[in-house]
Structure formats: C-alpha cells, structure tokens
Motif scaffolding. Structure first.
Motif: not given
Ligand SMILES: Nc1nc2c(ncn2[C@@H]2O[C@@H]3COP(=O)(O)O[C@H]4[C@@H](O)[C@H](n5cnc6c(=O)[nH]c(N)nc65)O[C@@H]4COP(=O)(O)O[C@H]3[C@H]2O)c(=O)[nH]1
Length: 528
Positions: A282, A296, A299-300, A311-312, A354, A415-416, A439, A472-473, A475, A494, A499
């Motif tokens: 992203q 950023e 992972v998928r 990832p969730d 991450n 993060d977060d 976000k 983050e986030g 929109e 977005w 991403p």
């Molecule tokens: N509603 C909304 N969502 C947006 C927007 N922009 C980005 N996002 C989503 O917000 C999440 C941001 O990642 P995160 O806070 O690090 O939160 C990540 C991170 O904590 C974890 N994650 C993702 N990849 C990895 C990884 O490689 N390793 C680890 N340990 N955790 C990961 O999973 C979480 C979720 O990742 P994703 O599902 O990809 O979800 C991502 C992204 O797709 C937006 O404008 N609106």
C-alpha cells in the motif's frame, strides 16, 4: 494454543454445552412443576379445611340444639327430639345423652350395654371437645366424638375429609395441635404434626406439602416429589427437548469452530511449507506534496485455488501457533524479490514491514533482514519496521531490539497507535522513529464522534516527542486536508490507493513520480 490443547478445550466446552442446557431445562421444568404442585396442594388444603369447618359447625349446631331441649332426660319426647336432630343434621351419625360419665340414652332410646363416656382429647375454641373413638362403623377409620356438656355426637371422619385428593396425594384434617382426626391416603402423623407446628418450614425434602388453617381445623396436603418426575407434563417435556436441541446446536457449533480452527492451523502449516504467501504494497504518500515515498508490505495467503485470505483471518492463528516467524521470514524474502530492484534504484523509497510481537521480543528478525539485504544494494534505511503496541509491551526486550534495529539503520514505527494499551510511557521509553495513527481515528476526523477528539491529541503527542507521523486509512480528501493542516507528514489509505500487487505498485510509483516529482532524500529521524 497447542493442537492437543484445542482438542481438550473443545471437548470440555462441548461437554459443558451438552450438559448445561439440559440441566437448565430440567431445572426450569422441575421448578415449574414443583410450584404448580404446591399451588394445587394449597388449593386442596384450603378447600378441605373449609369443608371440615362446615361439618364441625353442623355438628356444633346439633349439640347446642340438644343442649336446649327441655323434655325430661331420656323421656320418649327427649329421645324423639334427639332423633329429629340426627335426621336433620347431615354431618352426624348419632347423638347421645350422658350423665355421671355413662351413656343414658341416644336417639334410639336406652343403650343395651353400658357405655362409658370417652375422655376429651382436644377442646376447640367454641367449647366443643373432640375424641377419636375406638368405635368403627362403615370404613376403617375410628368414629369421632364431639361433645358439649351432657351431649355427644358421633361423626364419620370421612365427612370431615370429604374431598377428591387424587392418587398419590394424602390429606389430613388435624386439630390445631396436629392430632389427625380424619385423613385420606394415610399421611404420616409425625410429618403432619411437624407441618402444623411449622407450616413454612422445610419438613421433608422428599415431600411437597401445603397447610391451611381454618376456624377449628388445620388441613395438610402432601404429595411425594417423586410423583412429579412421573407426572412431567407436555410443557416440561417440551422444555427438555428444547434443552436437548440447544445442546445439540451448541455442540455442533463448538465442533465446527474447533474443526475450522484446527483445519485452518493445519492448512496454515502446509501453506508455510509450500510458501503460499504473497505481499501486497500500500503506497505511503507525503501528504503536503502528494509524492509516493514508500509502501507498507501487507501479507496475503494465496491458496492453491487462487483464493486470497486476508491477514486478519490467519495472522492471529499464526501468532498462536508460532508459525508467524516463518511468515515474517517469507514476507522479508518476498519484499526483496518484489521491490529489491526498485529500492536499489531509488533511495527515496522505503518499505515498511509488519513484525509480530515475538519478532520484536527475540530480535531474531534483524539477522534475517541483514541476510536478505546482503549483496542487494538496498540500504537498511529503506526498510522500516512496524509493530503494534502489543509488540512493545515488554519494554526491556523491545528497547534492545529497537536499539539494534536503529543501529543497523532501520526506522521503527508503532502501528495502530491508540487502539491498545499504549500510554505515553511507551513512547517516552522507546527510541521510536514514527507513530502510525490507526484508521479508526482517522475515520472520525471531521465527525462528531466521541473519538474524533482523540486524533489531535495523538498528533500533539507525536509532535512533542518529535516522532514522524503516518496516518492510516485515509479515505477522503477532507481527511487528508485535515491531516496536512495539523502537520501530519505521511499518509496511506484507499483515497490514494488500495494495497497493490508488486507490479501494480511499481506502476503506481512511477506514475506518481511523473506527476509529483521525485521523492525526498532518505527519510530518517535523527535521535540524539
Ligand atoms: N477500511 C480501510 N482499510 C484500509 C485503508 N487503507 C488500508 N487499509 C487496511 O488497513 C490495514 C493496515 O494495516 P495494519 O494497520 O498494519 O494492520 C495489518 C497488520 O497489523 C496485519 N498484517 C498485515 N501484513 C502483515 C505481516 O506481514 N506480518 C504481520 N505480523 N502482520 C501483518 O494485518 C493487519 C490487516 O492488514 P490488511 O487486512 O492488509 O489491512 C490493511 C489495509 O488493507 C482504508 O483507507 N480504509
């Protein structure tokens, strides 16, 4: 959680799910049945005591009428008058006139044999005494003698207990001190005595009882609890079947969830072995210029059928099972494979990876990154590391890892921020470079939501500690505008881009570069 722990836990939950609803249904149906039975016994006792009082009143009236007779004792007129009283009084069988403790005459005249007057056992408030006689007439119960002055009447006790009790229910009509004078279905005299003495008390755990006190008598109705089990009516059976149904549904749910968890864990282990993970990127934008300064890595999990898992769904299970370390390693490897060329060619670009709590805790990941960077011409400064607040909970190990990461050249971001237990303490004690605003807070910017007031506080806090800020986030344009106005340097969301797969990100990056110009030099916060 270990596989065996999941199985044991699921079995315990399933057993509880099976037993608890059935027990609850049984308890409810039992309580309903008990209170219904107690209400029935109470009604029966009240009705019986009203009837017994009426019989006693009738007998008393006969005694008092005889007491007013003026004809000479045992004269033909006197005997005829006594007979008339017997004929017109439904509740008595006979009447007798006594003198000097002997029966002188009854409604038939002088007795054939000498009859001594029995001793009074109980005297009611209206002066009438009660005695149970040895004399038995039609049924087995001894007759009852009511006496007032020179007269006695005998009454069949069946008249006193003249109600339908139902099978299994026993009934006693007793004096106010608990002596049974009439009964149905053989109630236990001791139990009746105890209930009369203490109607509210817990008399016998195996018997349900109710007592009603009348003017002259106390009626006690009893039924055995065991009768209720046999007597469970349709409604109670329905409740029980509902309990069984709920238990079955809950067991089904537990089995489904645990199987899914177990199978997801198993599948995830296979996926790690087969290296089924891909990384999407992203874009991270410098808000005031619009330049793309980084990405950023997210992972998928691409299943063999092409389905992408977010990832969730799998990161929490990977963290629980320890598979997360392998996933982190594969992400690092993928990042270098996907964007190594781009990063080596453009120093202004960075990628944020991450890390899980365990990665921060052990610090092992730093060597993995070093190995991945070796011979690639990508600088450690171009690899940012991100972890949620959970990763920094153990401040000692987190500080050591961050110090080492910074020494190697990486920037580290929390993060977060704001969604967990974070406090200013974390930020003060850890040598962090950047803070990412979650976000959920960015989404409230400009709204009246209670959390919208938190965003400016987070921004102020980060500024005070001189941290770089990434929102983050994002929109909407108004969110981006607000963040620029408040001095937030970077953002992703977005509004700029979802991403993207590696090739799409590279295309996005080049297009953006064409439109907004090249990026700044390496972004690095200097810590004194
Ligand atoms: N509603 C909304 N969502 C947006 C927007 N922009 C980005 N996002 C989503 O917000 C999440 C941001 O990642 P995160 O806070 O690090 O939160 C990540 C991170 O904590 C974890 N994650 C993702 N990849 C990895 C990884 O490689 N390793 C680890 N340990 N955790 C990961 O999973 C979480 C979720 O990742 P994703 O599902 O990809 O979800 C991502 C992204 O797709 C937006 O404008 N609106």
């Amino acid at each position: 959680m270990e596989r065996s722990h999941i199985v044991i836990f699921a079995c315990i939950v399933a057993a509880l799910c099976a037993v608890l609803p059935i027990l609850a249904a049984f308890y409810v149906s039992w309580t309903l049945a008990v209170s219904r039975e107690q209400a029935r016994l109470k009604e029966l006792a009240e009705y019986a005591v009203t009837r017994a009082d009426a019989v006693f009143d009738d007998a008393t009236r006969a005694l008092k009428a005889a007491d007013h007779l003026v004809a000479p004792a045992c004269s033909p007129e006197h005997v005829a008058a006594m007979r008339a009283i017997v004929i017109t009084t439904r509740s008595i069988e006979d009447i007798g006139y006594f003198a000097n403790g002997q029966l002188i005459c009854n409604s038939w005249g002088a007795p054939d044999v000498a009859v001594a007057r029995p001793k009074a056992e109980f005297t009611a408030a209206n002066g009438v005494s009660v005695t149970k006689l040895q004399l038995r007439i039609a049924n087995d119960a001894p007759m009852i003698d009511f006496r007032f002055r020179s007269y006695s009447v005998v009454t069949d006790p069946a008249r006193l207990a003249d109600v339908l009790a139902g099978t299994g229910t026993s009934l006693a009509i007793a004096t106010q001190d608990g002596m049974i004078v009439a009964a149905l279905n053989d109630p236990d005299p001791d139990t009746v005595k105890r209930i009369v003495a203490n109607p509210q008390g817990d008399v016998d755990t195996q018997m349900l009882s109710a007592a009603a006190r009348g003017r002259a008598w106390v009626a006690v109705a009893l039924s055995p609890e065991i009768g209720l089990v046999m007597d469970m009516n349709r409604e109670q059976l329905l409740l029980l079947s509902l309990g069984v149904l709920i238990a079955a549904l809950m067991i089904g749910l537990v089995v489904w969830v645990s199987r899914r968890r177990l199978s997801l864990r198993g599948e995830l282990a296979i996926a790690v072995g087969r290296r089924e993970f891909v990384v999407h990127y992203q874009p991270i934008i410098e808000l005031k210029s619009g330049i793309c300064v980084g990405a950023e890595a997210l992972v998928r999990w691409r299943r063999p059928d092409g389905q992408m898992e977010q990832p969730d769904i799998f990161i929490p299970i990977a963290e629980e099972s320890g598979l997360i370390k392998d996933i982190t390693d594969q992400v690092i490897e993928n990042v270098m494979k996907d964007l190594g060329g781009l990063l080596a060619a453009d120093r202004s670009l960075h990628v944020a990876i991450n890390l899980a709590a365990v990665d921060i805790h052990s610090g092992r990941v730093l060597q993995v990154i070093q190995r991945a960077l070796a011979g690639t011409n990508v600088l450690a400064q171009q690899i940012w590391l991100e972890a949620t607040e959970r990763g920094f909970m153990d401040v000692t190990s987190a500080s050591a890892t961050i110090d080492e990461a910074r020494r190697l050249g990486h920037s580290v971001a929390i993060d977060d921020f704001g969604t967990g237990y974070s406090s200013l303490q974390y930020l003060k004690d850890l040598p962090l470079d950047a803070l990412k605003i979650d976000k959920s807070f960015v989404g409230t910017v400009g709204l009246d939501a209670a959390t919208s007031s938190i965003t400016p506080h987070i921004i102020d806090m980060a500024k005070t500690l001189d941290l770089l800020i990434v929102a983050e986030g994002i929109e909407q344009q108004r969110q981006a505008d607000y963040l620029v106005e408040h001095g937030v340097q970077y953002g992703q969301g977005w509004f700029f881009s979802k991403p993207l797969a590696a090739a799409d990100f590279a295309a996005f990056y080049h297009a953006r570069q064409k439109e907004f110009g090249p990026g700044p030099a390496i972004i690095r916060r200097e810590i004194a």
